[in-house]
Structure formats: structure tokens, C-alpha cells
Write a protein that holds these residues in place. Structure first.
Motif, PDB file in Angstrom:
ATOM      1  N   HIS A   1     -22.234  62.498 -62.743  1.00  0.00           N
ATOM      2  CA  HIS A   1     -21.219  63.245 -63.423  1.00  0.00           C
ATOM      3  C   HIS A   1     -20.240  62.528 -64.422  1.00  0.00           C
ATOM      4  CE1 HIS A   1     -21.389  66.475 -60.186  1.00  0.00           C
ATOM      5  NE2 HIS A   1     -22.021  65.617 -59.353  1.00  0.00           N
ATOM      6  N   PHE A   2     -20.416  61.323 -64.360  1.00  0.00           N
ATOM      7  CA  PHE A   2     -19.569  60.449 -65.210  1.00  0.00           C
ATOM      8  C   PHE A   2     -19.954  60.475 -66.696  1.00  0.00           C
ATOM      9  CE2 PHE A   2     -18.329  59.317 -61.066  1.00  0.00           C
ATOM     10  CZ  PHE A   2     -17.096  59.346 -61.057  1.00  0.00           C
ATOM     11  N   LYS A   3     -19.161  60.208 -67.761  1.00  0.00           N
ATOM     12  CA  LYS A   3     -19.387  60.196 -68.891  1.00  0.00           C
ATOM     13  C   LYS A   3     -20.277  58.962 -69.355  1.00  0.00           C
ATOM     14  CE  LYS A   3     -17.065  59.691 -73.799  1.00  0.00           C
ATOM     15  NZ  LYS A   3     -16.082  59.228 -74.334  1.00  0.00           N
ATOM     16  N   ARG A   4     -19.981  57.594 -68.945  1.00  0.00           N
ATOM     17  CA  ARG A   4     -20.803  56.676 -69.169  1.00  0.00           C
ATOM     18  C   ARG A   4     -20.769  55.659 -67.911  1.00  0.00           C
ATOM     19  NH1 ARG A   4     -19.682  51.533 -73.041  1.00  0.00           N
ATOM     20  NH2 ARG A   4     -21.876  50.493 -72.938  1.00  0.00           N
ATOM     21  N   VAL A   5     -21.822  55.226 -67.522  1.00  0.00           N
ATOM     22  CA  VAL A   5     -22.099  54.261 -66.155  1.00  0.00           C
ATOM     23  C   VAL A   5     -22.475  53.068 -66.687  1.00  0.00           C
ATOM     24  CG1 VAL A   5     -23.008  53.932 -64.070  1.00  0.00           C
ATOM     25  CG2 VAL A   5     -22.270  56.280 -64.665  1.00  0.00           C
TER      26      VAL A   5
ATOM     27  N   GLU B   1      -9.636  55.851 -68.208  1.00  0.00           N
ATOM     28  CA  GLU B   1     -10.709  56.074 -69.135  1.00  0.00           C
ATOM     29  C   GLU B   1     -12.054  55.275 -68.591  1.00  0.00           C
ATOM     30  OE1 GLU B   1      -9.833  55.154 -73.015  1.00  0.00           O
ATOM     31  OE2 GLU B   1      -8.077  56.512 -73.063  1.00  0.00           O
ATOM     32  N   GLU B   2     -11.694  54.052 -67.981  1.00  0.00           N
ATOM     33  CA  GLU B   2     -12.515  53.250 -67.291  1.00  0.00           C
ATOM     34  C   GLU B   2     -12.287  52.577 -66.012  1.00  0.00           C
ATOM     35  OE1 GLU B   2     -16.033  50.783 -68.995  1.00  0.00           O
ATOM     36  OE2 GLU B   2     -14.248  49.400 -68.961  1.00  0.00           O
TER      37      GLU B   2
ATOM     38  N   GLY C   1     -15.953  63.624 -66.015  1.00  0.00           N
ATOM     39  CA  GLY C   1     -16.514  63.990 -67.309  1.00  0.00           C
ATOM     40  C   GLY C   1     -16.240  63.064 -68.488  1.00  0.00           C
ATOM     41  N   ARG C   2     -15.044  62.714 -68.509  1.00  0.00           N
ATOM     42  CA  ARG C   2     -14.520  61.896 -69.526  1.00  0.00           C
ATOM     43  C   ARG C   2     -14.218  60.385 -69.315  1.00  0.00           C
ATOM     44  NH1 ARG C   2      -9.664  60.257 -68.609  1.00  0.00           N
ATOM     45  NH2 ARG C   2      -8.531  61.366 -67.230  1.00  0.00           N
ATOM     46  N   MET C   3     -14.721  59.960 -67.946  1.00  0.00           N
ATOM     47  CA  MET C   3     -14.608  58.508 -67.716  1.00  0.00           C
ATOM     48  C   MET C   3     -15.647  57.674 -67.573  1.00  0.00           C
ATOM     49  SD  MET C   3     -12.086  59.247 -64.427  1.00  0.00           S
ATOM     50  CE  MET C   3     -12.039  57.553 -63.944  1.00  0.00           C
ATOM     51  N   SER C   4     -15.565  56.144 -67.632  1.00  0.00           N
ATOM     52  CA  SER C   4     -16.535  55.424 -67.651  1.00  0.00           C
ATOM     53  C   SER C   4     -16.265  54.745 -66.361  1.00  0.00           C
ATOM     54  CB  SER C   4     -16.639  54.564 -68.851  1.00  0.00           C
ATOM     55  OG  SER C   4     -17.028  55.226 -69.969  1.00  0.00           O
ATOM     56  N   ILE C   5     -17.539  54.547 -65.646  1.00  0.00           N
ATOM     57  CA  ILE C   5     -17.319  53.444 -64.672  1.00  0.00           C
ATOM     58  C   ILE C   5     -18.128  52.368 -64.886  1.00  0.00           C
ATOM     59  CG2 ILE C   5     -16.626  55.261 -62.915  1.00  0.00           C
ATOM     60  CD1 ILE C   5     -19.390  55.445 -61.775  1.00  0.00           C
ATOM     61  N   LEU C   6     -17.770  51.109 -64.171  1.00  0.00           N
ATOM     62  CA  LEU C   6     -18.830  49.865 -64.480  1.00  0.00           C
ATOM     63  C   LEU C   6     -18.714  49.262 -62.856  1.00  0.00           C
ATOM     64  CD1 LEU C   6     -18.488  47.112 -66.989  1.00  0.00           C
ATOM     65  CD2 LEU C   6     -18.231  46.517 -64.637  1.00  0.00           C
ATOM     66  N   PHE C   7     -19.848  48.859 -62.507  1.00  0.00           N
ATOM     67  CA  PHE C   7     -19.897  48.043 -61.085  1.00  0.00           C
ATOM     68  C   PHE C   7     -21.014  47.221 -61.309  1.00  0.00           C
ATOM     69  CE2 PHE C   7     -22.511  52.142 -60.755  1.00  0.00           C
ATOM     70  CZ  PHE C   7     -23.435  51.637 -60.012  1.00  0.00           C
ATOM     71  N   ASN C   8     -20.878  45.903 -60.627  1.00  0.00           N
ATOM     72  CA  ASN C   8     -21.825  45.001 -60.166  1.00  0.00           C
ATOM     73  C   ASN C   8     -22.473  45.227 -58.770  1.00  0.00           C
ATOM     74  OD1 ASN C   8     -21.457  44.146 -62.645  1.00  0.00           O
ATOM     75  ND2 ASN C   8     -21.095  41.976 -62.109  1.00  0.00           N
ATOM     76  N   THR C   9     -23.657  45.379 -58.491  1.00  0.00           N
ATOM     77  CA  THR C   9     -24.201  45.541 -57.187  1.00  0.00           C
ATOM     78  C   THR C   9     -25.140  44.596 -56.817  1.00  0.00           C
ATOM     79  OG1 THR C   9     -25.079  47.060 -55.707  1.00  0.00           O
ATOM     80  CG2 THR C   9     -25.615  47.314 -58.030  1.00  0.00           C
ATOM     81  N   ASN C  10     -25.403  44.164 -55.623  1.00  0.00           N
ATOM     82  CA  ASN C  10     -26.406  43.419 -55.190  1.00  0.00           C
ATOM     83  C   ASN C  10     -27.786  43.956 -55.244  1.00  0.00           C
ATOM     84  OD1 ASN C  10     -26.609  44.497 -52.684  1.00  0.00           O
ATOM     85  ND2 ASN C  10     -25.149  43.088 -51.932  1.00  0.00           N
TER      86      ASN C  10
ATOM     87  N   GLY D   1     -30.548  60.375 -66.875  1.00  0.00           N
ATOM     88  CA  GLY D   1     -29.693  59.426 -66.883  1.00  0.00           C
ATOM     89  C   GLY D   1     -29.262  58.838 -67.748  1.00  0.00           C
ATOM     90  N   GLN D   2     -29.219  59.706 -69.184  1.00  0.00           N
ATOM     91  CA  GLN D   2     -28.814  59.080 -70.377  1.00  0.00           C
ATOM     92  C   GLN D   2     -27.368  58.725 -70.301  1.00  0.00           C
ATOM     93  OE1 GLN D   2     -31.124  58.896 -73.271  1.00  0.00           O
ATOM     94  NE2 GLN D   2     -32.156  59.128 -71.380  1.00  0.00           N
ATOM     95  N   ASN D   3     -26.556  58.840 -69.422  1.00  0.00           N
ATOM     96  CA  ASN D   3     -25.181  58.147 -69.453  1.00  0.00           C
ATOM     97  C   ASN D   3     -25.224  56.929 -68.836  1.00  0.00           C
ATOM     98  OD1 ASN D   3     -25.816  59.269 -66.966  1.00  0.00           O
ATOM     99  ND2 ASN D   3     -23.774  59.535 -66.298  1.00  0.00           N
TER     100      ASN D   3
END
Length: 453
Positions: free
Chosen positions: A153-157, A101-102, A130-139, A198-200
Motif C-alpha cells: 500500500h505504501f509509495k515506497r518501502v 512523508e517517511e 499511498g504518498r508515504m515511504s517507510i523504512l525498516f531494518n528487520t532480522n 513489489g515495484q515499490n
């Protein structure tokens, strides 16, 4: 309730009355059924590698490949570039795709990882995105159309840019980054997150609090508040390297900073969102101390300023003024290897001959050319860094007492082949002659006939 070593930062924050990251893990809605099927995780964190394009002051080589050379030359560490997402590991993550899920991506710089991009593409192609969330820290240096096309493409970013300051102060702290380029990417990310496409995307800034930037928070927050109203800024409270932690600051400096934070920090950033720390939390963090000498800050900064040819005092003049009265008269930099001062290695014929030979040599270390180039190269370095009778005596001793074909000399050449002539010089130059001879005999098993002075 056992407090494992790996969880120490969360426990330290909780002891200070602050919310730690481990509470966030309670909010992912994991069900009992998912716990009962541990081979099908719903949330994973991926550190694909330590490959990074920056050398941030607050970082280490195990999180940034750009740090490896500097840290090795200054402190003798032997860190390597590592890759965690081997093909088997990559395939394993793909097999979990239906239950995930994430997915959280860290680094190194996660957006430089081809393996990370391959995973995102896989989740998109299997319609799991479409049903997954992703999280990332970038510089913040890598944000382009190829990235944004995947994100939609992702449900939540949940996307954080690591930005600790602005302008020249930012470039000092995030070595290798250009402020104008990162500021442009901040603008792009902000506009995308507030567009219909970009609402996700939940975009925020992650600011690591250190001695470098805490004085400048009013200016920092004002810049963001003026240019990007409503953009959340999350404070990452730094523990290591301890030399840069604000908890190390003298109490009188802390009191001035607390007053500045209370009265000059833009009020609109005292947010109540669970993901954003407040001024009161930062002051609470300042109220605790580190059981270390403040002189460690000056030594640490002087070490890396000298190596990088930068200046804390000229980059942070206002903060430097606050600290001047606590500065030792001559803060001693931590030991820096000689290689930093070898500005133009091309002019050293013997040094280059040895380096060329050692890189070309695979198994045969018996060549007298190797030993001759080693001694000649050492002599060049002695002349470059200051000739002393102590070191000229070492050169004479090596020429007179080391035979090219004996086992001890081969051991010596093998060792210097591995570490390089510069590090060999850096190790033995400070030794007295007797100590040097004993080290040569014991370390490399030089024959008895070779050690007569």
C-alpha cells in the motif's frame, strides 16, 4: 558545529573520510516551511520497544529483550523491557499522518511490534500510505503474508534484512535464528521486490562488519551473488561492543584481510550506489585502530561462549587460525554468575523452597521460614559449587548469629528476596569470613549481639 555525544559515531566515520548517516538526512527534501512548523514533522524514526526474538552477538539488552537475562547475570545490569509507543505517543504519531512523508521503524525487532503494525494499518486506512515511504531494518525471521500485504500500500518501502553471514556462522552471530528459515525469507523478499506487485520495494541486506565475519566475506558475497544477482549489500561498520570491532585486530591480521578483500571478494559488489559501501571504504575503516587491548576480544568471546555453550574456534576455524598466535594461554572469561552452572534447579529442595517463598511473599518478610530457607539454600549452593572452609564458616555464622525476628535479618531477607539466592551467593562466596561479617553488619544493620565470631 558542536559535536554532541549522541552523534559520535557519525563524526568518527567522517574523521576517517567515510560517509556518515547524517548526510542521508540532507536528502529528504525538507522545505523551509516544514522547518518553520516543527510540530508537523515530515520524517520520524520510531523505536517502539526493545522486544526482540534474537540475541545477536553484536547487540545489547537496550536493543534486544532476549539479552536482558544473560547481560544481567554476567555484568549485573538491570535492563528491562521497555515500550515507547504508549497510547498517547501512538495517537500523537497518528495526528502527524497528514504531514509525514517517511516513517522509519527500528527496534528491537520492528515487525514483532503490534504498535508498529497498528500504525501501518492506520496510514493505510486514512489513505496516507499511498504518498508515504517507510523504512525498516528487520532480522529476517518475521516476514509473512501479513507483512507483505501491508507493504504493497505504501509509495515506497526501504527494507533491510540484517544478515552477517551464512549457515552455522550466521546462527552463532544471530542467536535464536535458523539459517534455513531466514534464507527462505530472503528468497521471498527478493522475489517480491522484483515482481510487478513489489515495484515499490527497495530490498537490501545490511551486514554488520565484525571480527566474526570479515574473513568470510568472499564466501558470503559469492553466495548472494550466485543466488540473488543484483541484491545490494550494505556494510554497517561496528564500533560497539568494541571487543568485536575489526579495528581492534592486530596489524598483521589486518594486512592479510585487506589482501583477501582486494583479491578474493566478488568484484561485482564494488558498487557505486550511495547506499552501498565499497571495498576501499572497508579497507579505510580497517586502517584505523581502537586504543584497547586485543585480549579483550578473547575474554569477551570466552565469556559468552561459556554462557551459551558455544565455540568460536569450532564455528570459525579459519579465522581462529589467523588469531591463534595472539591468544593468551588461558583467556580469562569475564565473571559469570553462578546461576549459569545450576543446570537442574529442581533437585535443590531448600533453594526451591526459598525461591517459592520469595515469589509468594509480598510484604511480610518476618517469617523464620524465609531465613531458614535462605541459609539452607545457600548451603546447597556451597555444596554444588565446591565446599570450602571459608563458606562453611559463613553458613555456621549465619545459623548461630542471625535471629529471625530482628530488623537486620528482615533487611537481609528483603534484599535476597529482591535479587534471588543465586546472585546473593555469587556476591558473598568469594569473600573472606571477616569481610563477609562486616558486609552483613554494615549492609543489613544486624544487631551488635549478632556479630561475635
Amino acid at each position: 558545529n558542536k559535536q554532541f555525544e549522541g552523534c559520535r559515531e557519525c563524526w568518527r566515520m567522517q574523521d576517517m573520510g567515510l560517509r556518515s548517516m547524517r548526510y542521508d538526512s540532507y536528502e529528504y527534501g525538507t522545505t523551509e516551511q516544514q522547518v518553520a512548523e516543527p510540530l508537523k514533522p515530515t520524517r520520524i524514526e520510531i523505536n517502539a520497544s526493545n522486544v526482540c526474538n534474537l540475541k545477536c552477538r553484536i547487540c545489547y539488552p537496550n536493543a534486544s529483550s532476549k539479552w536482558i537475562k544473560e547481560h544481567g547475570e554476567l555484568y549485573g545490569s538491570n535492563e528491562k523491557i521497555y515500550y515507547n509507543l504508549s497510547l498517547p505517543n501512538l495517537e500523537q504519531v497518528k495526528q502527524w499522518g497528514d504531514s509525514l512523508e517517511e516513517v522509519c521503524f527500528f527496534g528491537g525487532e520492528p515487525l514483532l511490534s503490534q504498535e508498529n503494525m497498528a500504525l501501518l494499518d492506520y496510514f493505510i486506512s486514512t489513505r496516507n500510505a499511498g504518498r508515504m515511504s517507510i523504512l525498516f531494518n528487520t532480522n529476517g525471521t518475521v516476514f509473512n503474508d501479513a507483512v507483505t500485504e501491508r507493504l504493497r500500500h505504501f509509495k515506497r518501502v526501504r527494507m533491510s534484512f540484517s544478515v552477517d553471514d551464512i549457515g552455522a556462522r550466521f546462527e552463532y552471530q544471530r542467536k535464536g535464528a535458523k539459517w534455513e528459515e531466514v534464507a527462505k525469507n530472503i528468497d521471498s523478499a527478493y522475489r517480491l521486490s522484483r515482481s510487478p506487485e513489489g515495484q515499490n520495494i527497495d530490498f537490501k541486506i545490511c551486514c554488520t562488519v565484525s571480527i566474526f565475519n570479515i574473513y568470510y566475506f568472499p564466501e558470503f558475497f559469492d553466495w548472494f551473488g550466485t543466488n540473488y544477482p543484483g541484491l545490494r549489500i550494505f556494510w554497517n561498520l561496528l564500533f560497539d561492543p568494541w571487543e568485536l570491532s575489526v579495528q581492534l585486530l592486530p596489524e598483521q591480521v589486518k594486512e592479510k584481510l585487506k589482501d583477501r578483500l582486494r583479491h578474493e571478494l566478488r568484484p561485482s559488489f564494488e558498487m557505486s550506489e550511495e547506499e552501498t559501501r565499497t571495498v576501499d571504504e572497508l579497507i579505510g575503516f580497517l586502517n584505523h585502530s581502537v586504543n584497547r587491548e586485543f585480549s579483550g576480544f578473547f575474554s569477551y568471546v570466552a565469556t559468552h561462549d561459556k554462557y551459551r555453550k558455544e565455540s568460536f574456534a569450532s564455528t570459525f576455524p579459519e579465522m581462529n587460525e589467523q588469531l591463534l598466535s595472539y591468544r593468551p594461554d588461558n583467556p580469562e572469561p569475564e565473571r559469570i554468575a553462578a546461576s549459569h552452572f545450576l543446570s537442574d534447579s529442581k533437585k535443590y529442595a531448600a533453594y526451591n523452597r526459598f525461591e517459592k517463598t520469595r515469589h509468594a511473599t509480598k510484604e511480610d518478610y518476618s517469617s523464620s521460614d524465609n531465613l531458614t530457607a535462605l541459609i539452607d539454600g545457600f548451603e546447597e549452593l556451597v555444596k554444588e559449587f565446591g565446599t570450602t572452609k571459608n563458606n562453611t564458616d559463613k553458613i555456621q555464622w549465619m545459623r548461630n548469629h542471625i535471629e529471625p525476628n530482628e530488623a537486620g535479618s528482615q533487611n537481609l531477607v528483603i534484599h535476597v528476596n529482591k535479587i534471588g539466592l543465586i546472585k546473593f551467593y555469587d556476591a558473598i562466596a568469594p569473600m573472606k569470613l571477616n569481610e563477609f561479617v562486616k558486609t552483613m553488619v554494615s549492609r543489613f544493620s544486624l544487631g551488635v549481639m549478632s556479630i561475635n565470631l
